[in-house]
Design an enzyme around this catalytic site. Structure first.
Site, short mmCIF file in Angstrom:
data_model
loop_
_atom_site.label_atom_id
_atom_site.label_comp_id
_atom_site.label_asym_id
_atom_site.label_seq_id
_atom_site.Cartn_x
_atom_site.Cartn_y
_atom_site.Cartn_z
N HIS A 30 -30.96 16.33 21.96
CA HIS A 30 -29.55 16.11 21.45
C HIS A 30 -29.62 15.12 20.54
O HIS A 30 -28.60 15.04 19.53
CB HIS A 30 -28.82 15.43 22.69
CG HIS A 30 -27.96 14.22 22.16
ND1 HIS A 30 -26.57 14.41 22.00
CD2 HIS A 30 -27.65 12.94 22.09
CE1 HIS A 30 -25.88 14.06 22.03
NE2 HIS A 30 -26.92 12.55 21.95
N ASP A 72 -36.22 12.24 6.01
CA ASP A 72 -36.86 12.44 7.05
C ASP A 72 -37.59 11.13 8.03
O ASP A 72 -37.30 9.90 7.40
CB ASP A 72 -38.67 12.85 6.92
CG ASP A 72 -39.11 11.97 6.56
OD1 ASP A 72 -39.54 11.90 5.55
OD2 ASP A 72 -40.31 11.13 7.31
N CYS A 107 -20.63 16.41 22.12
CA CYS A 107 -21.31 16.95 21.21
C CYS A 107 -21.34 18.17 21.68
O CYS A 107 -21.16 18.03 23.43
CB CYS A 107 -22.82 16.19 21.93
SG CYS A 107 -24.58 17.40 21.28
N CYS A 121 -24.62 20.63 22.12
CA CYS A 121 -25.63 20.60 22.18
C CYS A 121 -26.03 21.37 23.55
O CYS A 121 -24.61 21.13 24.37
CB CYS A 121 -26.94 19.29 21.97
SG CYS A 121 -27.24 18.38 23.54
N ASP A 138 -46.32 16.05 3.88
CA ASP A 138 -46.76 14.73 2.81
C ASP A 138 -48.06 14.83 3.18
O ASP A 138 -48.32 15.68 3.46
CB ASP A 138 -45.77 13.83 4.00
CG ASP A 138 -46.93 13.18 5.28
OD1 ASP A 138 -46.66 13.00 6.45
OD2 ASP A 138 -48.21 14.32 5.35
N CYS A 167 -25.50 18.04 26.19
CA CYS A 167 -24.23 18.02 26.76
C CYS A 167 -23.33 18.64 27.57
O CYS A 167 -23.17 17.88 27.99
CB CYS A 167 -23.98 17.27 25.33
SG CYS A 167 -24.12 15.72 24.93
C1 LIG Z 1 -45.88 11.52 1.37
C2 LIG Z 1 -47.15 10.62 2.01
N1 LIG Z 1 -46.71 9.72 0.92
C3 LIG Z 1 -45.65 8.69 1.72
N2 LIG Z 1 -44.61 8.53 2.28
C4 LIG Z 1 -44.24 7.52 2.62
C5 LIG Z 1 -43.58 7.83 4.19
C6 LIG Z 1 -43.01 6.62 4.71
N3 LIG Z 1 -42.29 6.69 5.43
C7 LIG Z 1 -41.65 5.33 5.45
N4 LIG Z 1 -40.85 4.92 7.21
C8 LIG Z 1 -40.51 5.09 7.80
N5 LIG Z 1 -41.71 4.71 4.16
C9 LIG Z 1 -42.84 5.62 4.36
C10 LIG Z 1 -42.81 5.23 2.55
C11 LIG Z 1 -43.66 6.78 1.78
C12 LIG Z 1 -44.73 6.61 0.72
O1 LIG Z 1 -44.07 5.83 0.00
N6 LIG Z 1 -45.35 7.80 0.54
ZN LIG Z 2 -25.78 16.62 22.66
#
Ligand SMILES: CCNc1nc2cc3[nH]c(NC)nc3cc2c(=O)[nH]1
Ligand SMILES: [Zn+2]
Length: 372
Positions: free
Chosen positions: A337, A268, A306, A308, A94, A311
């Protein structure tokens, strides 16, 4: 020729879901996909072998944290992030935008970029779109994310509009600074808060800049789920069909399913690894807070359905004991897990799309997991 190319394999007849393949310099990724988060060049407590064993195809690492420690120059000297952490599959980094903005009052946003104080030693730093690209180039990730502003929630309309327009200008600067387009892909990020017209404006501006993939940002920031799903469904219609769509920061089972149904390909989330460390498991029967006393003498597996390592070998009683004793193995076993659970969920989602029965699959899953 881009470093990353999306191949649309099949569109689901029951929903907006798609099957795809993402061709990257470090291998092909089957989508829809969940990406385990490895913030500081490690998915906490997991070895690369264990990550492969549970089916991880790509992992996420965090530009802000690695810039702060050990520094992107050091990782470059080590041969890049793949070499440094011995992960030879795809990596997405990111851009640090989200972390820097979540530093709260310690930061100042200008047209140039963001000035902030380090969470480690208070030193002053400025990250600009050019700097974010320089750092990610040094890390050598397969997919780098644009430097954007994730608008806070709630935020008034004027602020969100000005912010999304600056994010568009920042994206152009990222693209201008991005030299090795053969080896690393740059993804743009759509903003616009919870305002449908601003989401359309941002999506049109961001996708007007030709890139190999686009993310939907500014969601999963505390808004109610029905608003997130509504904004998501609206925004996806302005994204090109032949490029991957990445919904940032989303990863509970219901959100993954609702996202896939609306046409999202990549996700993610730190949730599975974070709740593992405090003793909660996602299982086929729903959430199991294994640290609860009810499991003290429960000698059955964590999740009978599961496959894994955890488990197959251990009981709830043993895992509960490890968590209560704050033993490192407890966090490791639950992380294995929880990640396997989500990766397996996405495997089953891909099969359901292939067989045009994703909505039926969702129905069955919700009955068992959410008892509804
Ligand atoms: C690459 C970095 N930019 C960037 N990361 C994010 C990471 C997030 N993580 C979550 N919830 C856990 N919302 C997000 C929005 C952004 C977003 O709008 N921008
Ligand atoms: Zn498991």
């Amino acid at each position: 020729m881009y470093a990353v190319r999306y191949e649309l394999i099949k569109e689901c007849k029951q929903s907006g879901a798609r099957l795809g393949r993402l061709h990257t310099p470090h291998g092909i990724i089957e989508t829809p996909i969940f990406m385990p988060v490895g913030t500081q060049a490690t998915v906490k407590s997991m070895t690369p072998e264990e990550l492969k064993e549970i089916g991880s195809q790509i992992i996420l690492s965090n530009t802000y944290h690695l810039y702060m420690r050990p520094g992107h120059e050091l990782i470059k000297k080590a041969g890049g992030l793949h070499e440094f952490m011995q992960w030879d599959k795809p990596i997405l980094t990111d851009s640090g935008g989200f972390q820097v903005f979540s530093l709260g009052p310690l930061r100042k946003i200008t047209e140039e970029g963001v000035e902030f104080r380090s969470h480690l030693d208070g030193s002053r730093h400025t990250i600009t779109p050019e700097k974010a690209v320089e750092i990610q180039t040094a890390l050598g990730s397969d997919i780098m994310m644009a430097f954007d502003e994730c608008a806070p929630y709630p935020a008034d309309r004027d602020y969100v509009k000005k912010s999304l327009e600056r994010t568009t200008r920042w994206l152009q600067r990222c693209k201008d600074a991005h030299k090795n387009t053969e080896n690393q892909a740059l993804f743009g990020i759509v903003q616009g808060g919870m305002y449908k017209d601003l989401r359309e404006q941002s999506a049109r501006e961001i996708t007007a800049i030709d890139l190999p993939g686009y993310a939907i940002g500014g969601l999963s920031v505390g808004e109610p789920k029905d608003i997130m799903y509504d904004i998501l469904g609206h925004t996806v219609q302005f994204l090109p069909e032949d490029k991957p769509r990445y919904l940032m920061g989303v990863g509970s089972p219901d959100d993954l399913l609702e996202g896939v149904i609306r046409g999202v390909d990549m996700f993610d989330c730190v949730l599975p690894t974070r709740i593992a460390r405090n003793g909660t498991a996602m299982t086929s029967q729903g959430k199991v807070v294994v640290r609860n006393a009810t499991y003290a003498e429960d000698f059955s597996p964590l999740d009978p359905e599961c496959d894994c390592y955890t488990c197959r070998n251990y009981t709830k009683a043993y895992i509960r004991h490890l968590i209560k004793a704050n033993e490192i193995l407890g966090a490791r076993l639950l992380t294995i897990h929880n990640l396997r659970f989500l990766l397996k969920l996405m495997e089953n989602v891909r099969i359901a799309i292939h067989e045009d029965r994703l909505l039926d699959f969702k129905e069955e899953f919700f009955k068992k997991y959410y008892k509804k």
